[in-house]
Design a protein around this motif. Sequence first.
Motif, PDB file in Angstrom:
ATOM      1  N   ARG A 118       0.807  -1.217   0.000  1.00 46.11           N
ATOM      2  CA  ARG A 118       0.000   0.000   0.000  1.00 46.11           C
ATOM      3  C   ARG A 118       0.843   1.272   0.000  1.00 46.11           C
ATOM      4  O   ARG A 118       0.474   2.261  -0.648  1.00 46.11           O
ATOM      5  CB  ARG A 118      -0.933   0.004   1.222  1.00 46.11           C
ATOM      6  N   ILE A 119       1.960   1.298   0.731  1.00 54.28           N
ATOM      7  CA  ILE A 119       2.718   2.546   0.878  1.00 54.28           C
ATOM      8  C   ILE A 119       4.153   2.439   0.374  1.00 54.28           C
ATOM      9  O   ILE A 119       4.896   3.415   0.448  1.00 54.28           O
ATOM     10  CB  ILE A 119       2.719   3.029   2.342  1.00 54.28           C
ATOM     11  N   GLY A 120       4.560   1.288  -0.106  1.00 54.90           N
ATOM     12  CA  GLY A 120       5.915   1.146  -0.635  1.00 54.90           C
ATOM     13  C   GLY A 120       6.881   0.573   0.381  1.00 54.90           C
ATOM     14  O   GLY A 120       6.663   0.615   1.593  1.00 54.90           O
ATOM     15  N   LEU A 121       7.980   0.046  -0.134  1.00 54.40           N
ATOM     16  CA  LEU A 121       8.948  -0.672   0.702  1.00 54.40           C
ATOM     17  C   LEU A 121       9.658   0.243   1.693  1.00 54.40           C
ATOM     18  O   LEU A 121       9.762  -0.072   2.881  1.00 54.40           O
ATOM     19  CB  LEU A 121       9.969  -1.362  -0.215  1.00 54.40           C
ATOM     20  N   VAL A 156       8.693  10.350  12.129  1.00 57.54           N
ATOM     21  CA  VAL A 156       7.428   9.629  11.961  1.00 57.54           C
ATOM     22  C   VAL A 156       6.287  10.591  11.657  1.00 57.54           C
ATOM     23  O   VAL A 156       5.444  10.335  10.780  1.00 57.54           O
ATOM     24  CB  VAL A 156       7.115   8.805  13.227  1.00 57.54           C
ATOM     25  N   VAL A 157       6.236  11.709  12.377  1.00 57.40           N
ATOM     26  CA  VAL A 157       5.188  12.703  12.124  1.00 57.40           C
ATOM     27  C   VAL A 157       5.283  13.218  10.692  1.00 57.40           C
ATOM     28  O   VAL A 157       4.268  13.418  10.007  1.00 57.40           O
ATOM     29  CB  VAL A 157       5.301  13.865  13.129  1.00 57.40           C
ATOM     30  N   THR A 158       6.506  13.393  10.213  1.00 53.31           N
ATOM     31  CA  THR A 158       6.697  13.853   8.836  1.00 53.31           C
ATOM     32  C   THR A 158       6.199  12.806   7.839  1.00 53.31           C
ATOM     33  O   THR A 158       5.539  13.135   6.843  1.00 53.31           O
ATOM     34  CB  THR A 158       8.178  14.155   8.576  1.00 53.31           C
ATOM     35  N   LEU A 159       6.511  11.528   8.102  1.00 58.77           N
ATOM     36  CA  LEU A 159       6.064  10.471   7.203  1.00 58.77           C
ATOM     37  C   LEU A 159       4.543  10.360   7.165  1.00 58.77           C
ATOM     38  O   LEU A 159       3.953  10.046   6.130  1.00 58.77           O
ATOM     39  CB  LEU A 159       6.652   9.123   7.638  1.00 58.77           C
ATOM     40  N   SER A 165      -2.953  12.172  -0.812  1.00 53.57           N
ATOM     41  CA  SER A 165      -2.645  10.809  -1.229  1.00 53.57           C
ATOM     42  C   SER A 165      -2.240   9.898  -0.077  1.00 53.57           C
ATOM     43  O   SER A 165      -1.812   8.767  -0.314  1.00 53.57           O
ATOM     44  CB  SER A 165      -1.524  10.836  -2.274  1.00 53.57           C
ATOM     45  N   ALA A 166      -2.330  10.361   1.153  1.00 57.31           N
ATOM     46  CA  ALA A 166      -1.878   9.567   2.299  1.00 57.31           C
ATOM     47  C   ALA A 166      -2.725   8.308   2.456  1.00 57.31           C
ATOM     48  O   ALA A 166      -3.952   8.360   2.424  1.00 57.31           O
ATOM     49  CB  ALA A 166      -1.944  10.404   3.572  1.00 57.31           C
ATOM     50  N   ASP A 167      -2.066   7.177   2.626  1.00 59.76           N
ATOM     51  CA  ASP A 167      -2.735   5.898   2.848  1.00 59.76           C
ATOM     52  C   ASP A 167      -2.576   5.557   4.333  1.00 59.76           C
ATOM     53  O   ASP A 167      -1.598   4.937   4.748  1.00 59.76           O
ATOM     54  CB  ASP A 167      -2.113   4.807   1.973  1.00 59.76           C
ATOM     55  N   GLY A 170      -2.353   1.823   5.247  1.00 57.90           N
ATOM     56  CA  GLY A 170      -1.019   1.277   5.030  1.00 57.90           C
ATOM     57  C   GLY A 170      -0.049   1.702   6.115  1.00 57.90           C
ATOM     58  O   GLY A 170       0.760   0.902   6.596  1.00 57.90           O
ATOM     59  N   MET A 171      -0.129   2.970   6.524  1.00 58.81           N
ATOM     60  CA  MET A 171       0.737   3.445   7.604  1.00 58.81           C
ATOM     61  C   MET A 171       0.417   2.732   8.913  1.00 58.81           C
ATOM     62  O   MET A 171       1.312   2.361   9.680  1.00 58.81           O
ATOM     63  CB  MET A 171       0.571   4.951   7.777  1.00 58.81           C
ATOM     64  N   GLY A 172      -0.880   2.531   9.167  1.00 58.38           N
ATOM     65  CA  GLY A 172      -1.272   1.818  10.376  1.00 58.38           C
ATOM     66  C   GLY A 172      -0.750   0.393  10.385  1.00 58.38           C
ATOM     67  O   GLY A 172      -0.321  -0.115  11.432  1.00 58.38           O
ATOM     68  N   LEU A 173      -0.748  -0.255   9.221  1.00 58.44           N
ATOM     69  CA  LEU A 173      -0.208  -1.614   9.134  1.00 58.44           C
ATOM     70  C   LEU A 173       1.299  -1.609   9.373  1.00 58.44           C
ATOM     71  O   LEU A 173       1.837  -2.545   9.974  1.00 58.44           O
ATOM     72  CB  LEU A 173      -0.534  -2.213   7.772  1.00 58.44           C
ATOM     73  N   GLY A 174       1.983  -0.558   8.896  1.00 60.28           N
ATOM     74  CA  GLY A 174       3.406  -0.447   9.181  1.00 60.28           C
ATOM     75  C   GLY A 174       3.675  -0.299  10.665  1.00 60.28           C
ATOM     76  O   GLY A 174       4.618  -0.899  11.207  1.00 60.28           O
ATOM     77  N   LEU A 175       2.847   0.480  11.353  1.00 58.18           N
ATOM     78  CA  LEU A 175       2.993   0.623  12.805  1.00 58.18           C
ATOM     79  C   LEU A 175       2.628  -0.671  13.535  1.00 58.18           C
ATOM     80  O   LEU A 175       3.234  -1.008  14.560  1.00 58.18           O
ATOM     81  CB  LEU A 175       2.111   1.773  13.296  1.00 58.18           C
ATOM     82  N   LEU A 176       1.646  -1.414  13.010  1.00 58.79           N
ATOM     83  CA  LEU A 176       1.321  -2.718  13.589  1.00 58.79           C
ATOM     84  C   LEU A 176       2.518  -3.656  13.465  1.00 58.79           C
ATOM     85  O   LEU A 176       2.826  -4.412  14.398  1.00 58.79           O
ATOM     86  CB  LEU A 176       0.101  -3.315  12.892  1.00 58.79           C
ATOM     87  N   ALA A 177       3.197  -3.615  12.321  1.00 53.98           N
ATOM     88  CA  ALA A 177       4.409  -4.419  12.159  1.00 53.98           C
ATOM     89  C   ALA A 177       5.467  -4.012  13.180  1.00 53.98           C
ATOM     90  O   ALA A 177       6.206  -4.860  13.702  1.00 53.98           O
ATOM     91  CB  ALA A 177       4.953  -4.267  10.742  1.00 53.98           C
TER      92      ALA A 177
END
Length: 307
Positions: A118-121, A156-159, A165-167, A170-177
């Motif tokens: 969703r948000i790239g590698l 992180v706040v910047t990302l 276009s913010a997903d 996808g960001m939430g899944l990255g934080l879950l990881a």
Amino acid sequence: MHAASATSPASAPAPATAQHAPAAPMTPVPEGRRAAALLTLLGSGLSNQTGAAIGSLAFPVLGPLGVVAVRQYVAALALFAVARPPLRSFTRAQWWPVLLLALVFGTMNLSLYTAIDRIGLGLAVTLEFLGPLAIALSAARRRIDACCALVAAAGVVTLMRPQPSADYLGMGLGLLAAVCWASYILLNRTVGRRVPGAQGSAAAAAVSAVMFLPVGVVLAVRNPPTPTALGYAVAAGVLASAVPYLADMFTLRRVPAAAFGLFMSVNPVLAGLVGWIVLGQNLGPVEWAAVGAVVAANALSILTARR
């Protein structure tokens, strides 16, 4: 670990900072062997992120769930071949943290690979990297570590800044990881105290593979994978699990813990570069600055750590 990062089971217990990395060997290591170990560690990071990028090429056919299932199978085979855990002799006290480890391991990889989709590698690995970084900084009591935490938080706040276009899923899944990677580190400490060597990680990988077996069967029946997609998924398992595991075993015997942690901290940068070269996922200057802030926070914490 992880990364994972697309994190391998062996490398995940050794988080990004010196405070939690495995102890360095007491005997001096020749400079030539140490340099070879550091090059191996750099190659391990490149292999890890390249494996994740190649695995994402199979998403149109297998989806993140299918790719993660295949990766779990490969990881289980690789770890079992090396550790060969005596599962029948495990006690109840040994089994329960292994089972939790298996659950966290599967969730970590699934959330990371879905985030990559969703948000790239580069962004996904950077967010996942916050897990071990948060554990290390939370255990510190120095002012410099508080500053490092603020620098990482600014990144992180910047990302995650609001934009059309913010997903956010996808960001939430990255934080879950990231949460899963932190949990994986803490659980591995318990497993390491109760199960010798890498047997606990191997058992957890095997259980996770069994958990994903029905998923793999259903996906294969509903949407038979093409040989190319299956090859991408297997390559992801080899490059992101088997290779980093063996490389870390070689490296941890030859370099100090701080050096290991410092090299682990470049994984978000490697992920951004591999995502750009292999997948054409370009990060803008602001995103690169945010990734750099997270990496710099970890590196500064390690380089200023008390001996």
